[in-house]
Design a protein around this motif. Structure first.
Motif, PDB file in Angstrom:
ATOM      1  N   ALA A 134       0.810  -1.214   0.000  1.00 27.99           N
ATOM      2  CA  ALA A 134       0.000   0.000   0.000  1.00 27.99           C
ATOM      3  C   ALA A 134       0.845   1.267   0.000  1.00 27.99           C
ATOM      4  O   ALA A 134       0.435   2.296  -0.531  1.00 27.99           O
ATOM      5  N   ASP A 135       2.034   1.191   0.585  1.00 29.70           N
ATOM      6  CA  ASP A 135       2.904   2.361   0.646  1.00 29.70           C
ATOM      7  C   ASP A 135       4.324   1.905   0.933  1.00 29.70           C
ATOM      8  O   ASP A 135       4.597   0.698   1.052  1.00 29.70           O
ATOM      9  N   LEU A 136       5.228   2.863   1.041  1.00 34.20           N
ATOM     10  CA  LEU A 136       6.632   2.521   1.235  1.00 34.20           C
ATOM     11  C   LEU A 136       6.869   1.876   2.595  1.00 34.20           C
ATOM     12  O   LEU A 136       7.697   0.958   2.716  1.00 34.20           O
ATOM     13  N   ASP A 137       6.150   2.318   3.606  1.00 39.81           N
ATOM     14  CA  ASP A 137       6.325   1.717   4.931  1.00 39.81           C
ATOM     15  C   ASP A 137       5.966   0.233   4.912  1.00 39.81           C
ATOM     16  O   ASP A 137       6.614  -0.579   5.592  1.00 39.81           O
ATOM     17  N   ALA A 138       4.935  -0.118   4.153  1.00 33.54           N
ATOM     18  CA  ALA A 138       4.544  -1.531   4.062  1.00 33.54           C
ATOM     19  C   ALA A 138       5.649  -2.351   3.400  1.00 33.54           C
ATOM     20  O   ALA A 138       5.945  -3.472   3.825  1.00 33.54           O
ATOM     21  N   LEU A 139       6.286  -1.788   2.376  1.00 34.40           N
ATOM     22  CA  LEU A 139       7.397  -2.473   1.734  1.00 34.40           C
ATOM     23  C   LEU A 139       8.564  -2.616   2.708  1.00 34.40           C
ATOM     24  O   LEU A 139       9.197  -3.686   2.791  1.00 34.40           O
TER      25      LEU A 139
END
Length: 465
Positions: A134-139
């Protein structure tokens, strides 16, 4: 006893001395600014320059044949506009080229996807299962090695904002996402374009890979295709083939192109304005940044007949898009002349209505700041202390102590067009562009006529400088 009268005289003189040291703008210059404002609003010079660059040169990818034509165009345009001095300064950088790009969904739901390689990406063909985040933090939260042989897909949807503030998220994913994906084991990186449109025009832009990592093919999907891929992934395991033909090809030397209107009273003191000459290669770079080049070129031309007190220097910066190369080269060349650069402003956020004014001198030179703000107010521009920042290419020299001003464009729709094929001349409103020219003309004139400076002074060198 005789000291008393002397001390009293000094005490009485201190307020006057302090007043004399305060930067102020003469009444005559304020009156002339009002006339200049109306002249600029009635002028189509900014439009004509923007039209010329986007039509005669078109897309201007740094390092391309069109880059060289853009440099020649800028030099000729400065001369045509009657600038007193025109010259170029070399800017060398790694040359990145784009030759082709394709993607398709494989298997039961086979279909093409529209994407574009990110600047700095290597070429290569990768097939793998897509893992959506969903976003960079999730990655970042994915376990190291969990994406081995897979394609990371970051599906962050940028939000429209007047100041474009959500670009820190969309652009941050583009800049940092590929390196994070590599650390998780990914074989390729995809992202939803850093854009706020609803079209099949993917947005490119530069990325960088952290040292010690082997770069992987990295691309941006159009927002429509990102939606499609997200739906496919929701149905079940989805394999995609990404084929990019791009990469670095040696070095290239382009140029900053500089035009000056020589100051009639203080020629060694400079008011610096400009935009960047290069663009990405899908559109014709109208809002990013032919408009900025045109706004500032037109400003100098409109001011020349009045013989400004300080020198007006306009810079068409080289290769901003791939790493501020022109701005950094300028900063390195003029590092010892920070104090001579009285103040700077750059136009690099499209051609939307300018709504806000701010400056690094808002606290130290309150009187002059207020005078400039008052002169800009009839253009619908609000004084917004603490809301602005120096734009792109002037940033490196402001870090060394140069004073800056911010003329904030309405960027609500800017990221509909940013770095994609829709960035073309027809998207610019001529009236808004004329308002931009008027704003820069008023600001630049008043800065050139001010009695006193705006706080430019060399900063102590930082570690690593």
């Amino acid at each position: 006893m005789r000291l008393a009268p002397l001390l009293l005289a000094l005490a009485l003189a201190l307020p006057a001395i302090a007043t004399q040291a305060e930067t102020r703008i003469p009444d005559r210059a304020i009156e002339q600014a009002a006339q200049l404002r109306e002249q600029a609003l009635a002028s189509d010079l900014g439009w004509k320059i923007t039209e010329s660059l986007t039509t005669e040169v078109g897309p201007r990818l740094a390092g391309s044949e069109a880059d060289a034509r853009a440099v020649a165009w800028a030099k000729a345009k400065f001369e045509q506009l009657g600038y007193d001095k025109v010259w170029t300064e070399p800017v060398t950088f790694p040359k990145w080229v784009r030759r082709g790009e394709h993607a398709q969904v494989l298997g039961e739901h086979a279909q093409p996807l529209l994407l574009t390689a990110l600047g700095g990406s290597p070429g290569g063909t990768v097939e793998g299962e897509v893992v959506r985040f969903a976003d960079l933090d999730a990655l970042k939260a994915a376990p190291d090695g969990s994406l081995a042989g897979k394609i990371a897909f970051v599906d962050y949807r940028m939000k429209k904002q007047r100041d474009g503030g959500d670009y820190r998220n969309g652009g941050g994913i583009r800049g940092r996402g590929p390196s994070v994906a590599i650390r998780k084991g990914a074989a390729a990186f995809l992202m939803r374009s850093a854009g706020t449109d609803s079209s099949r025009a993917p947005h490119t832009g530069n990325t960088r890979f952290e040292g010690g990592l082997e770069p992987i093919p990295s691309a941006a999907l159009s927002v429509i295709d990102a939606d499609q891929l997200a739906r496919l992934v929701a149905l079940g395991p989805t394999r995609v083939r990404v084929a990019l033909d791009c990469g670095y090809d040696g070095e290239y030397t382009s140029h900053n192109v500089i035009g000056e209107i020589t100051g009639s009273e203080r020629p060694d003191e400079i008011v610096l304005i400009g935009g960047h000459l290069d663009s990405w290669d899908h559109g014709t770079g109208a809002i990013d940044d032919a408009a900025g080049v045109a706004i500032t070129m037109a400003t100098g031309a409109l001011l020349k007949p009045l013989k400004p007190g300080r020198t007006i220097r306009v810079v068409a910066f080289a290769n901003e898009e791939q790493g501020l190369f022109g701005g950094r080269a300028y900063s390195d060349r003029y590092a010892k002349d920070v104090a001579k650069h009285v103040i700077a402003a750059e136009s690099d956020f499209g051609a939307g209505h300018i709504y806000g004014f701010d400056s690094s001198a808002r606290d130290s030179e309150k009187a002059a700041f207020a005078q400039i703000a008052a002169a800009l107010a009839p253009l619908g521009i609000e004084s917004m202390p603490g809301q602005g920042d120096p734009e792109s290419d002037i940033g490196p020299l402001t870090e060394r102590g140069m004073a800056w001003a911010w003329l904030g464009h309405d960027g609500t729709d800017y990221f509909d067009l940013h770095h994609n094929a829709e960035d073309t001349l027809d998207k610019i409103d001529p009236k808004a562009l004329a308002q931009n020219v008027a704003a820069y003309t008023v600001f630049t004139w008043l800065a050139a006529q001010a009695d006193g400076g705006f706080g430019s002074a060399p900063k102590a060198a930082q570690a690593g400088d």
